[in-house]
Design a protein around this motif. Sequence first.
Motif, short mmCIF file in Angstrom:
data_model
loop_
_atom_site.label_atom_id
_atom_site.label_comp_id
_atom_site.label_asym_id
_atom_site.label_seq_id
_atom_site.Cartn_x
_atom_site.Cartn_y
_atom_site.Cartn_z
N ASP A 113 0.85 -1.19 0.00
CA ASP A 113 0.00 0.00 0.00
C ASP A 113 0.88 1.23 0.00
O ASP A 113 1.86 1.33 0.76
N LEU A 114 0.52 2.19 -0.86
CA LEU A 114 1.37 3.35 -1.11
C LEU A 114 0.55 4.63 -1.01
O LEU A 114 -0.53 4.74 -1.62
N ALA A 115 1.05 5.59 -0.25
CA ALA A 115 0.46 6.92 -0.16
C ALA A 115 1.41 7.92 -0.80
O ALA A 115 2.58 8.00 -0.41
N VAL A 116 0.92 8.66 -1.78
CA VAL A 116 1.74 9.61 -2.54
C VAL A 116 1.20 11.02 -2.35
O VAL A 116 0.00 11.26 -2.54
N GLN A 117 2.06 11.93 -1.99
CA GLN A 117 1.70 13.34 -1.93
C GLN A 117 1.95 13.96 -3.31
O GLN A 117 3.05 13.87 -3.84
N ALA A 118 0.91 14.56 -3.87
CA ALA A 118 1.03 15.21 -5.17
C ALA A 118 1.25 16.70 -5.07
O ALA A 118 1.88 17.31 -5.93
N GLU A 119 0.72 17.33 -4.04
CA GLU A 119 0.84 18.77 -3.82
C GLU A 119 1.24 19.01 -2.37
O GLU A 119 0.79 18.30 -1.48
N PRO A 120 2.07 19.99 -2.09
CA PRO A 120 2.68 20.95 -3.03
C PRO A 120 3.87 20.40 -3.80
O PRO A 120 4.32 21.00 -4.77
N GLU A 121 4.41 19.26 -3.39
CA GLU A 121 5.49 18.63 -4.13
C GLU A 121 5.28 17.12 -4.11
O GLU A 121 4.71 16.56 -3.18
N LEU A 122 5.75 16.48 -5.16
CA LEU A 122 5.56 15.04 -5.33
C LEU A 122 6.54 14.26 -4.47
O LEU A 122 7.75 14.46 -4.55
N ARG A 123 5.99 13.34 -3.65
CA ARG A 123 6.84 12.50 -2.83
C ARG A 123 6.02 11.35 -2.25
O ARG A 123 4.80 11.43 -2.13
N ILE A 124 6.70 10.25 -1.92
CA ILE A 124 6.05 9.15 -1.21
C ILE A 124 6.04 9.51 0.27
O ILE A 124 7.08 9.80 0.86
N VAL A 125 4.85 9.48 0.87
CA VAL A 125 4.74 9.85 2.28
C VAL A 125 4.41 8.66 3.17
O VAL A 125 4.41 8.78 4.40
N GLY A 126 4.12 7.52 2.58
CA GLY A 126 3.84 6.33 3.38
C GLY A 126 3.80 5.08 2.52
O GLY A 126 3.29 5.10 1.40
N GLU A 127 4.37 4.01 3.02
CA GLU A 127 4.40 2.73 2.31
C GLU A 127 4.30 1.61 3.34
O GLU A 127 4.95 1.66 4.38
N ARG A 128 3.49 0.61 3.05
CA ARG A 128 3.35 -0.55 3.93
C ARG A 128 3.43 -1.82 3.10
O ARG A 128 2.74 -1.94 2.08
N LEU A 129 4.26 -2.76 3.56
CA LEU A 129 4.35 -4.08 2.96
C LEU A 129 4.00 -5.06 4.07
O LEU A 129 4.73 -5.17 5.06
#
Length: 388
Positions: A113-129
Motif C-alpha cells: 500500500d502506497l500513499a503519494v503526496q502530489a501537492e505541493p510537491e511530489l513524494r512518497i509519504v507512506g508505504e506498507r508491505l
Amino acid sequence: MTVLLRGASPLPDASPDRPCVTELRLSAFAGHRGVTVPLAPFTVLTGPSGSGKTSALRALGALARLSGGAELAEVFPDPRGHVPERARPDAQQRRGFRIGCTVAGPAGPVRLDLAVQAEPELRIVGERLTGPGITYLETALRDPGRRDVQAAWHTAGSVPVTRAPLPDDLLGTALLPLRVSGRTEGQRRVLAAAEQTVVGLRSAFACDPDPARMRAPVPVRADRLLGGCDNLAAVLHRTRAECGTRHALLVAAARAGLAAPVVDVLTEPAADGAVRAVVERGAGLRTPVERLADGELRYLALALVLLTGPRVLAVDAAAEVPEAYQTLTVLADGFDRGLDPAQGAALTELAARMCARGHIRLVAAVGEGSGADRAARAHGAAVVDLKP
C-alpha cells in the motif's frame, strides 16, 4: 464507485508458484475511492465512459514501474491528475492519492500500500508491505523538510525492527534487497516478501496499439515491441524467424480477424535498412499493412502481443529471476476498440487460451455494451464492472 464481479467460473491460475498480482486497490485515485479490483488470469474491466477503466490500468502500470526502480516523477509526470477531485488540502495544503495491490506467491499473500503526496510537491509519504499478521516494511514522512522517509522493517533478531531513512521518490519495497542482509529468519521473510512483490509486479506490459503509428516502415533493429505497437513490422520480422510455431499461431489468428485470404504475415525490405509488414494473399499478391483498416491493425497487433513474451515485448522484467518463475501481465486499454464482433470474439478466444496455459495474465478494458464482456465471460474471464 462500486465494483461488480461477474463470471461464475473464471480461469484457474495455471502457475500458483509464480508471483502474480491478484488484487488492485484504488483507495483514493482519480475517480476511485475505496475500490478493490480482483485480478484473475484473464480479467476484463467494463463500465461506462468515465467509470475509471483506464485509470485502474494506469495505477497497476505505475506500481509495476515503481517496482522496477523508476523514480516517482517519471511514473507520475502529472500527479495532480490522479488526485480525487473532491480531495481537500490539509492545513499544509497537501493533497495526494493512495493505491495498492496484493501479490500472491510462495511467501503467501503480500499487500503493498502506497500513499503519494502530489501537492505541493511530489513524494512518497507512506508505504506498507504486509502479510497475514506481520508488517514487513513501514515508512512514514517524519520531517517535511528532508528528502527521505523514515523506514522500519522486520528483523526478529536481537533487534526486532531495523530503522533507517529511505528516499522519498523511490519504492522502498524495491530497495529492500539492497538494504537487508538476510542474516535472521525475520530478515529472510522480509526479503522473500519484497522479492515476490517486485517479481509479481515488474513483468507488466501496457499496450494500446495506435494504427496511425503502425503503418510506416521501421528500422529492423527496433525489434522489442513498444506499447503503441509502432514497430510492429520489426517485431514481426524477428518473431517469424525465431519461432515457427508461434508464428503459425499468429497466421491462424490473422485468418480469423483479417479480410481473406491470408496465407502469411511477413515483412519485406524498405529503404535504408527498414522493413514494412505485409499480408501474403497468395498467387504473388501482397497487401502492405498501411492499407489495412484500423480495426485490422489493432487486431493484428494485439494477437502478436498475446503470442509473444517478455523477451520480445518492451517490459522491465526481473533479469536476475529465471523467466520460468515470472508471469507476464498485459494491460490492454481499449481491448475491443475498433474491432467488429468476429474480431472481438477471435481475439478473446486467443486471450483465454494463452491465459489458461499460464503464458500470460491479461487485464483488458472494454467498452460497455460492446459484447466483449459477454464473450470474455463465456471463455472463463473474470468480468469486473466498474460503476460510477
